[in-house]
Scaffold this motif. Structure first.
Motif, short mmCIF file in Angstrom:
data_model
loop_
_atom_site.label_atom_id
_atom_site.label_comp_id
_atom_site.label_asym_id
_atom_site.label_seq_id
_atom_site.Cartn_x
_atom_site.Cartn_y
_atom_site.Cartn_z
N MET A 281 0.84 -1.20 0.07
CA MET A 281 0.21 0.02 -0.14
C MET A 281 0.53 1.25 -0.05
O MET A 281 0.58 2.47 -0.66
CB MET A 281 -0.83 -0.17 1.21
N GLU A 282 1.99 1.24 0.75
CA GLU A 282 2.79 2.39 0.77
C GLU A 282 3.43 2.82 -0.45
O GLU A 282 3.80 3.78 -0.84
CB GLU A 282 3.92 2.31 1.85
N ARG A 295 -3.88 5.21 2.08
CA ARG A 295 -2.54 5.10 2.15
C ARG A 295 -1.82 6.35 3.23
O ARG A 295 -0.89 6.03 4.11
CB ARG A 295 -2.00 5.61 0.79
#
Length: 594
Positions: A281-282, A295
Motif C-alpha cells: 500500500m505504501e 494510504r
C-alpha cells in the motif's frame, strides 16, 4: 480476461523457473562456504596459524550472506508461485468454474432480513463469487459491506476506488499474493489487544539499558576473541566468567520475557504478512480519494508503518529462540540478545501501540476493496449504477450476477410510477430469480461494485425480504410462525419511515388458500402506505387484481410458460399483466408423476 490470465500464468511460471535455477547456485555456494569454514577451523586447531582462522571466519560470513540472499530468493519464488496460483484460479473461474476461496458460510444468519433469502453467504453465494480476501479482517469487512452497508454518501467514492483497483491487475495480484504467504492467526487482534491493555511491569531498567548491554556484550565478545587469538586456560576462564554473568543477568529477567512471549506467541508470521501488505500500500500511487486516504492513514512519526509492523514480527521471532537451547545460551551469553528484544518490545509498545489496530483496519479495508476490484475486472461488461436521490429502481437488461453468461436472461423494468410490482407466474417461470436479481444487484450497488445490467438507476434502499424461511425445532418455531415473525420484523423497519425495498415471495404459504389470500391482501395494503417500493410474487390472481384497484401503488407483471411439443418451455421474460397459464399439472406430467 481469459487471454490475460493465460499470458500471466506463462510469464510467472518462467520467472519461477529462473529463480529455481538461481537457487541451485546459492545452495552450492553455501555448501562451499561450510566446507571452507570447517576446513579453516580444523587446520587452525591443528597449527594455530592466523590464516586458517581468517578462512574459517570468512567462510562463516560468506555462509550467512548466502543464506540471507537465498532466503530472499526463496521468498520471491514463493511470491511468484502464488501469483501463478492466483491466475490459475481466476482463469478457472472466468471459464465457469467454482470459486476456490472461502464462501462466507461462517457469516450465514437465517434471521437476517435478506442475506439468507438472497444467498449472500455460503456455497454458490455472492460472497463466494466476490471474495478474494487474504486477511480475516478483510473477509469480515466484505461480509459487513454486503450485510450491513455503509451510509449511501460513501458509495460514489467507493465506486471510484473499485474502478481504479479493477485497472491495477499487477498491483492487486501482488497485494493478494503477499497475503498468501502464511495463514493468519485468528487470535492475533485479541492477543495484541490484551498485550496493549496489560499493566506494564517492566524488567530492570539498568539491565535493559542499551549502554549496559553494549558494555557487557563487548566484554564477553572481546574476551572470546582474545581466547581464540591466544588460547590459554586463563583466557578461556575469563571468557566463561563473562559468558556466565551475561546468562545469569538474562535469566534473572526471564519472567518478563516469558510474559511477553506468552502474550504474543504465534502471531509473528501474521504480523510479517500484514507488514508486506502495508508495504504494498505504501508503494502504491493511487489517485482515487478513497485509496489515497487509506494510504495516508499509514503515515507515522517514526518510519513506515510496514517497517514498524515487520520489526514487531522480527522481535517476536526472536522469542522463538527460547525453545532452542543452543541458540538461547549462545546469543544471550555473548550479547544478551533477549534483553535487547525485551527493551525493543517495550519501546515499540510505547511508540506504536496506539497505531497498530488502525493499521490492521486499513489493511482489511484495502483487502475487501481488492476483492470488489477483482470482481469488476472479471466482469467488464457490468456497469456502475447511478444512485438516485429519491426512491427509484429502474434498469435495462438487468440480470442475476451469479447465473452464468450463457444461461442468464435479463429483463428491463421500472418501479418509477408505482410502489409495488405484483408478480404472478407459473411454477419455475422465474419469479424467485427475478426477486433475487433485484436484491443482489442492490447489494452490489450499495457496496460500490458494478451491477449485472446495461444500465441501472437505483436508490440505496434498506433491503427487506421474505423468501425462503425455515422452521426451527430448537426454537419450537413452525414455518408459519417463522414467516409471521419475519413479516413483523419487516413491518417494524417500515414503520420507521426510511425508504425500503421489499421483496416477498409467496408469503403465508403455511396456511390454507383462503386465509393466505386474505392475509396477503391485508399485509399488502398495509405496506402499500409505507415509504417503500418492492416486488411481491404470488400465484393468487386475486391478489394481482389489486393493481386495478390501486394502480398508483400496485402494478401487475408476470412470467409465463408454454408447452411446445409436449415439453414445458420458459423464456423468463417479464411481461405486463397477470399470468393465466398455471403449469403444475404439466410439470407433474413431464416428470411422469401423473
Amino acid at each position: 480476461m481469459k487471454k490475460i490470465y493465460k499470458e500471466r500464468i506463462d510469464r510467472y511460471k518462467g520467472q519461477v523457473q529462473q529463480l529455481r535455477e538461481r537457487g541451485i547456485w546459492f545452495s552450492t555456494g553455501r555448501l562451499a562456504a561450510v566446507v571452507a569454514s570447517l576446513l579453516g577451523g580444523y587446520l587452525y586447531l591443528d597449527s594455530y596459524e592466523t590464516f586458517w582462522i581468517i578462512l574459517c571466519v570468512l567462510g562463516v560470513a560468506l555462509f550467512l550472506f548466502l543464506l540471507a540472499r537465498h532466503t530472499e530468493l526463496r521468498r520471491k519464488k514463493k511470491h511468484r508461485e502464488n501469483i501463478v496460483l492466483l491466475n490459475q484460479r481466476e482463469l478457472k473461474y472466468v471459464q465457469g468454474g467454482k470459486p476456490e476461496w472461502p464462501d462466507g458460510s461462517v457469516y450465514r444468519d437465517p434471521d437476517h432480513l435478506y442475506t439468507h433469502d438472497l444467498d449472500i453467504f455460503g456455497p454458490h453465494s455472492l460472497f463466494a463469487h466476490l471474495n478474494r480476501t487474504v486477511t480475516l479482517r478483510g473477509a469480515a469487512r466484505l461480509a459487513q459491506v454486503l450485510a450491513d452497508p455503509d451510509r449511501p454518501g460513501v458509495v460514489p467514492a467507493r465506486q471510484e476506488a473499485i474502478k481504479e483497483l479493477a485497472s491495477e491487475l499487477d498491483w492487486r495480484h501482488h497485494f493478494t499474493a503477499s497475503g498468501m504467504e502464511v495463514e493468519e492467526d485468528p487470535q492475533m487482534t485479541k492477543k495484541i489487544a490484551r498485550w496493549l491493555d496489560e499493566k506494564e511491569e517492566s524488567a530492570s531498567a539498568l539491565l535493559i539499558n542499551p549502554v549496559t548491554r553494549v558494555i557487557l556484550a563487548s566484554t564477553a565478545i572481546g574476551l572470546g576473541l582474545y581466547f581464540v587469538l591466544s588460547p590459554t586456560a586463563a583466557h578461556f576462564n575469563w571468557f566463561m566468567y563473562a559468558f556466565g554473568i551475561n546468562l545469569i543477568l538474562v535469566f534473572s529477567q526471564f519472567k518478563f520475557l516469558r510474559r511477553e512471549h506468552k502474550a504474543l506467541n504465534g502471531i509473528a508470521p501474521s504480523l510479517q504478512m500484514y507488514g508486506e501488505l502495508l508495504a504494498a500500500m505504501e508503494k502504491s500511487d493511487f489517485k482515487s480519494a478513497e485509496l489515497a486516504a487509506l494510504r495516508n492513514r499509514l503515515k507515522t512519526g517514526e518510519g513506515k508503518a510496514s517497517g514498524s509492523l515487520k520489526k514487531l514480527g522480527r522481535l517476536l521471532n526472536g522469542f522463538d529462540q527460547t525453545s532452542n537451547v543452543v541458540a538461547l545460551l549462545l546469543t544471550n551469553g555473548l550479547y544478551l540478545y533477549h534483553l535487547h528484544v525485551l527493551q525493543s518490545l517495550y519501546k515499540w509498545k510505547r511508540t506504536h501501540g496506539k497505531e497498530i489496530h488502525d493499521w490492521i483496519e486499513v489493511v482489511g479495508e484495502m483487502d475487501h476493496l481488492v476483492s470488489l476490484g477483482n470482481f469488476a475486472a472479471n466482469y467488464p461488461e457490468y456497469t456502475y449504477p447511478e444512485l438516485a436521490e429519491e426512491p427509484a429502481y429502474e434498469g435495462e437488461e438487468v440480470g442475476h450476477p451469479l447465473i452464468s453468461r450463457a444461461k442468464r436472461v435479463s429483463n428491463s423494468f421500472s418501479l418509477e410510477d408505482f410502489k409495488y410490482m405484483v408478480l404472478t407466474g407459473s411454477n419455475m417461470s422465474g419469479k424467485s430469480t427475478f426477486l433475487k436479481t433485484l436484491g443482489v444487484n442492490l447489494v452490489l450497488a450499495r457496496a460500490g461494485a458494478p451491477v449485472c445490467a446495461v444500465k441501472l438507476r437505483v436508490y440505496p434502499f434498506t433491503l427487506l425480504s421474505s423468501m425462503k424461511l425455515i422452521d426451527s425445532l430448537e426454537r419450537e418455531e413452525s414455518y408459519f410462525q417463522a414467516e409471521v415473525l419475519r413479516l413483523k420484523s419487516i413491518r417494524r423497519v417500515l414503520d420507521k419511515g426510511e425508504p425500503c425495498l421489499v421483496l416477498l415471495d409467496e408469503i403465508l404459504r403455511g396456511t390454507n388458500s383462503e386465509d393466505k389470500r386474505n392475509g396477503t391482501r391485508l399485509f399488502m395494503e398495509k405496506v402499500g402506505s409505507s415509504n417503500a417500493k418492492g416486488v411481491i410474487a404470488t400465484h393468487d390472481i386475486d391478489i394481482a387484481e389489486l393493481a386495478d384497484k390501486q394502480p398508483d401503488v400496485f402494478r401487475a407483471y408476470y412470467f409465463e410458460s408454454k408447452v411446445v411439443n409436449d415439453q414445458l418451455f420458459f423464456d423468463y421474460r417479464l411481461r405486463k399483466g397477470i399470468c393465466t397459464t398455471p403449469n403444475a399439472t404439466d410439470l407433474m406430467r413431464a416428470h411422469g408423476i401423473i
